[in-house]
Design a protein around this motif. Structure first.
Motif, short mmCIF file in Angstrom:
data_model
loop_
_atom_site.label_atom_id
_atom_site.label_comp_id
_atom_site.label_asym_id
_atom_site.label_seq_id
_atom_site.Cartn_x
_atom_site.Cartn_y
_atom_site.Cartn_z
N CYS A 85 0.83 -1.21 0.00
CA CYS A 85 0.00 0.00 0.00
C CYS A 85 0.86 1.25 0.00
N LEU B 99 0.10 3.09 -3.61
CA LEU B 99 -0.98 4.06 -3.50
C LEU B 99 -0.43 5.48 -3.45
N ALA C 40 -2.06 7.73 1.37
CA ALA C 40 -1.80 6.36 1.83
C ALA C 40 -0.79 6.30 2.96
N VAL D 127 -6.87 0.82 1.06
CA VAL D 127 -6.84 1.13 -0.37
C VAL D 127 -8.01 2.03 -0.76
N SER E 231 -7.69 5.57 0.82
CA SER E 231 -6.62 6.33 0.19
C SER E 231 -7.04 6.86 -1.18
#
Length: 248
Positions: A31, A35, A40, A235, A238
């Motif tokens: 992540c 991201l 994130a 996810v 973000s």
């Protein structure tokens, strides 16, 4: 044992299967890498802190001290991205944004990696790697390297303590000379210790055939599903925040 080993062996999650912790912290690492960093990175850091300090009960001082070194290195490395000396000292166009996003991404990834290190022993990770099909020779090299790093850290600590007792650090000029001599000593000792450790482990078994003693703890599907839910939530949050930020 170094403090990371002690923490990995005594934290509240020490008996959990390594695959569950790798699924969590590895997912947080992905992540942080994939991201948008402005949205994130804070989520990854907060999730890592909650899991590591609250659920696994790792000492906060140990975690933040382990993170301090990478964080300082990241901040110092981000400065040349934002600032240029070509044509005089000035901030590069777009350099500040790039430095901030790069630093956020790197710190979040470092936090997730350290979270795995303070909750999971190297023996468990090596055993998991062997079961996953990683070549035995590679696991053998990783095991040797980790053992050697631990020995060298203790050697540096002992050398520094001895220099302090001899008043070798009484002023900056003498301290620089002493530290340089210590680094030279550690370099020579590292070569000798690496050769000795390689021979000792070769006498125990063929390279790559040494085993680690770990308990057989299968992963629980419910925990893996819960972890997947947490990662998917990060996810989604973000990407939603990044979209709102962009639209705003």
């Amino acid at each position: 044992m170094n403090p990371l080993d002690v923490s990995a062996a005594t934290n509240r999650w020490s008996t959990r299967p390594a695959v569950e912790k790798l699924w969590l912290f590895g997912g947080l690492l992905l992540c942080a890498m994939l991201l948008p960093p402005p949205t994130a990175a804070p989520l990854v850091v907060v999730a890592t802190l909650v899991v590591t300090l609250t659920l696994a009960r790792v000492r906060a001082r140990l975690f933040f001290l382990a993170l301090l070194g990478p964080a300082v290195f990241i901040v110092l490395g981000a400065v040349p991205i934002a600032v240029s000396l070509r044509g005089g000292l000035h901030v590069e166009p777009g350099g500040l944004d790039l430095a901030v996003t790069t630093g956020l991404r790197a710190i979040a990834a470092s936090a997730a990696t350290i979270g795995l290190a303070v909750t999971t022993s190297v023996a468990d990770l090596l055993d998991l790697a062997r079961r996953a099909g990683v070549p035995a020779a590679l696991c053998h090299v990783a095991d040797l390297t980790y053992r050697l790093i631990g020995i060298l850290i203790r050697s540096v600590g002992a050398a520094r303590e001895a220099s302090g007792l001899r008043l070798g650090l009484r002023n900056p000029r003498v301290a620089i000379s002493v530290v340089g001599t210590q680094f030279a000593l550690v370099f020579v000792r590292a070569t000798d210790r690496a050769h000795a450790m390689s021979e000792a482990m070769s006498l125990r078994a063929e390279p790559g055939m040494t085993a680690v003693l770990t308990a057989d703890r299968p992963a629980r599907p419910a925990r893996l599903l819960a972890t997947t839910g947490v990662l998917l939530s990060i996810v989604g949050m973000s990407l939603l925040l990044a979209r709102m930020w962009h639209v705003g």
